[in-house]
Design a protein around this motif. Structure first.
Motif, short mmCIF file in Angstrom:
data_model
loop_
_atom_site.label_atom_id
_atom_site.label_comp_id
_atom_site.label_asym_id
_atom_site.label_seq_id
_atom_site.Cartn_x
_atom_site.Cartn_y
_atom_site.Cartn_z
N GLU A 128 0.93 -1.15 0.17
CA GLU A 128 -0.18 0.01 -0.02
C GLU A 128 0.97 1.26 0.06
O GLU A 128 0.61 2.04 -0.69
CB GLU A 128 -0.98 -0.01 1.32
CG GLU A 128 -2.10 -1.11 0.95
CD GLU A 128 -2.67 -1.08 2.50
OE1 GLU A 128 -2.31 -0.39 3.55
OE2 GLU A 128 -3.79 -1.91 2.53
N LYS A 129 1.76 1.46 0.88
CA LYS A 129 2.71 2.28 0.77
C LYS A 129 3.68 2.63 -0.26
O LYS A 129 3.71 3.77 -0.74
CB LYS A 129 3.67 2.51 2.08
CG LYS A 129 2.87 2.46 3.37
CD LYS A 129 2.09 3.68 3.73
CE LYS A 129 1.28 3.76 5.23
NZ LYS A 129 0.39 4.99 5.24
N LEU A 130 3.84 1.61 -0.72
CA LEU A 130 4.81 1.69 -2.14
C LEU A 130 4.00 2.37 -3.21
O LEU A 130 4.35 3.07 -3.98
CB LEU A 130 5.37 0.35 -2.53
CG LEU A 130 6.41 -0.04 -1.67
CD1 LEU A 130 6.77 -1.76 -1.91
CD2 LEU A 130 7.90 0.96 -1.80
N SER A 131 2.66 1.61 -3.32
CA SER A 131 1.77 2.39 -4.27
C SER A 131 1.45 3.80 -3.90
O SER A 131 1.37 4.67 -5.15
CB SER A 131 0.40 1.49 -4.30
OG SER A 131 0.73 0.27 -4.54
N GLN A 132 1.18 4.18 -2.66
CA GLN A 132 1.04 5.69 -2.62
C GLN A 132 2.08 6.46 -2.85
O GLN A 132 2.10 7.77 -3.09
CB GLN A 132 0.60 5.57 -1.00
CG GLN A 132 -0.62 5.17 -0.67
CD GLN A 132 -1.04 5.07 0.79
OE1 GLN A 132 -0.08 5.41 1.52
NE2 GLN A 132 -1.97 4.23 1.15
N ALA A 133 3.44 5.83 -2.85
CA ALA A 133 4.69 6.62 -3.10
C ALA A 133 4.71 6.65 -4.67
O ALA A 133 5.81 7.36 -5.13
CB ALA A 133 5.67 6.06 -2.49
N GLY A 134 3.95 6.13 -5.35
CA GLY A 134 4.21 6.54 -6.92
C GLY A 134 4.62 5.50 -7.77
O GLY A 134 4.77 5.21 -8.70
N PHE A 135 4.92 4.15 -6.91
CA PHE A 135 5.28 2.99 -7.43
C PHE A 135 4.27 2.39 -8.21
O PHE A 135 3.20 2.35 -7.54
CB PHE A 135 6.35 2.12 -6.71
CG PHE A 135 7.52 2.67 -6.13
CD1 PHE A 135 8.50 2.46 -6.88
CD2 PHE A 135 7.58 3.22 -4.97
CE1 PHE A 135 9.75 3.44 -6.69
CE2 PHE A 135 8.98 3.86 -4.66
CZ PHE A 135 9.95 3.61 -5.47
N HIS A 136 4.36 1.52 -9.22
CA HIS A 136 3.36 0.94 -9.96
C HIS A 136 3.58 -0.46 -9.95
O HIS A 136 4.58 -1.10 -9.73
CB HIS A 136 3.45 1.40 -11.73
CG HIS A 136 3.58 2.79 -11.75
ND1 HIS A 136 2.28 3.67 -11.50
CD2 HIS A 136 4.42 3.49 -12.05
CE1 HIS A 136 3.04 4.89 -11.78
NE2 HIS A 136 4.10 4.95 -12.22
N ARG A 137 2.52 -1.30 -10.26
CA ARG A 137 2.48 -2.81 -10.20
C ARG A 137 3.31 -3.24 -9.37
O ARG A 137 4.09 -4.45 -9.37
CB ARG A 137 3.27 -3.36 -11.74
CG ARG A 137 2.15 -2.82 -12.86
CD ARG A 137 2.68 -3.19 -14.28
NE ARG A 137 4.04 -2.79 -15.01
CZ ARG A 137 4.59 -1.47 -15.24
NH1 ARG A 137 3.66 -0.50 -15.51
NH2 ARG A 137 5.62 -1.32 -15.53
N GLY A 192 11.08 -10.00 3.12
CA GLY A 192 11.71 -8.81 2.53
C GLY A 192 11.81 -9.09 1.00
O GLY A 192 12.90 -8.59 0.48
N ASN A 193 10.85 -9.15 0.24
CA ASN A 193 10.93 -9.16 -1.18
C ASN A 193 9.80 -8.38 -1.90
O ASN A 193 8.61 -8.47 -1.41
CB ASN A 193 10.99 -10.51 -1.77
CG ASN A 193 11.75 -11.46 -0.99
OD1 ASN A 193 13.07 -11.28 -1.34
ND2 ASN A 193 11.29 -12.37 -0.40
N ALA A 194 10.10 -7.34 -2.58
CA ALA A 194 9.06 -6.56 -3.50
C ALA A 194 9.48 -6.41 -4.84
O ALA A 194 10.62 -6.25 -5.21
CB ALA A 194 8.68 -5.31 -2.72
N ILE A 195 8.18 -6.39 -5.73
CA ILE A 195 8.35 -5.86 -7.13
C ILE A 195 7.63 -4.64 -7.24
O ILE A 195 6.60 -4.51 -6.70
CB ILE A 195 7.65 -6.88 -7.88
CG1 ILE A 195 8.28 -8.27 -7.84
CG2 ILE A 195 7.87 -6.47 -9.27
CD1 ILE A 195 9.57 -8.57 -7.95
N VAL A 196 8.51 -3.59 -7.96
CA VAL A 196 7.73 -2.38 -8.10
C VAL A 196 8.37 -1.75 -9.54
O VAL A 196 9.27 -2.37 -9.88
CB VAL A 196 8.15 -1.28 -7.21
CG1 VAL A 196 7.98 -1.48 -5.93
CG2 VAL A 196 9.77 -0.80 -7.38
N ALA A 197 7.49 -1.06 -10.11
CA ALA A 197 7.78 -0.57 -11.35
C ALA A 197 7.73 0.98 -11.11
O ALA A 197 6.76 1.67 -10.63
CB ALA A 197 6.66 -0.87 -12.61
N SER A 198 8.75 1.60 -11.85
CA SER A 198 8.85 3.23 -11.95
C SER A 198 9.84 3.55 -13.05
O SER A 198 10.63 3.13 -13.68
CB SER A 198 9.55 3.39 -10.60
OG SER A 198 9.85 4.96 -10.40
#
Length: 182
Positions: free
Chosen positions: A26-35, A43-49
């Motif tokens: 949720e916080k990563l999405s709110q910070a403007g990261f996508h997908r 401790g593993n995350a996928i983000v697009a930016s």
């Protein structure tokens, strides 16, 4: 500029150090990261930016410190870098049994002497090979029972975070899926 799919690896998650995955997404999405996606609570995350690596890394680190009190190392690898990590695996047979092979993402290239010293702890069938800034550890008798694995973190003498090959493969799949969504 098009989005880059990043695999974010958080060092030391587990036990007393928690990074709850749903709030993290949720916080990563709110910070403007996508997908945004996460994989298991270790401790593993996928983000697009479209942000460059340094900016994406700084934003993730700041968010994790502010929202979760998490101030340990975070490693960011692009999907292309992750694909190279998989392609350069020097233990392809071990990859078929994902828990006996680990990839440790290194903050810097270790000294050859330190890698050689670690090899002295390997028993029959075990091995360690460093390719670029990735250490591959093959522990066919079990990671938790391996003296090589036990000595690795201190012996490599560079900050790192390791994932077993099952996790490496799963993160690749999640990152590929995120790239297709673009």
């Amino acid at each position: 500029m098009s989005d880059t799919v990043w695999i974010a690896l958080f060092r030391g998650v587990g036990g007393k150090t928690q990074l709850p995955v749903k709030p993290l997404r949720e916080k990563l999405s709110q910070a403007g990261f996508h997908r945004v996606a996460t994989y298991i609570n270790s401790g593993n995350a996928i983000v697009a930016s479209d942000r460059p690596r340094e900016d994406a890394h700084a934003a993730i680190a700041k968010l994790c410190a502010r929202e979760f009190g998490f101030e340990k190392d975070i490693y960011l690898r692009s999907l292309a870098e992750w694909e190279r990590l998989i392609a350069h695996n020097p233990f392809p047979e071990a990859a078929k049994t994902g828990k006996v092979l680990h990839a440790a993402i290194l903050a810097a290239k270790p000294d050859n002497a330190d890698v050689t010293a670690l090899r002295a702890h390997a028993v029959d069938g075990e091995g360690i090979v460093v390719v670029d800034r990735v250490a591959y550890l093959h522990t066919p008798h079990g990671f938790g029972r391996s003296k090589l694995a036990d000595k690795f973190d201190r012996g490599i003498k560079v900050s790192n975070t390791a994932r077993n090959w099952n996790t490496v493969a799963r993160l690749a799949g999640l990152a590929r899926a995120a790239a297709k969504e673009a």
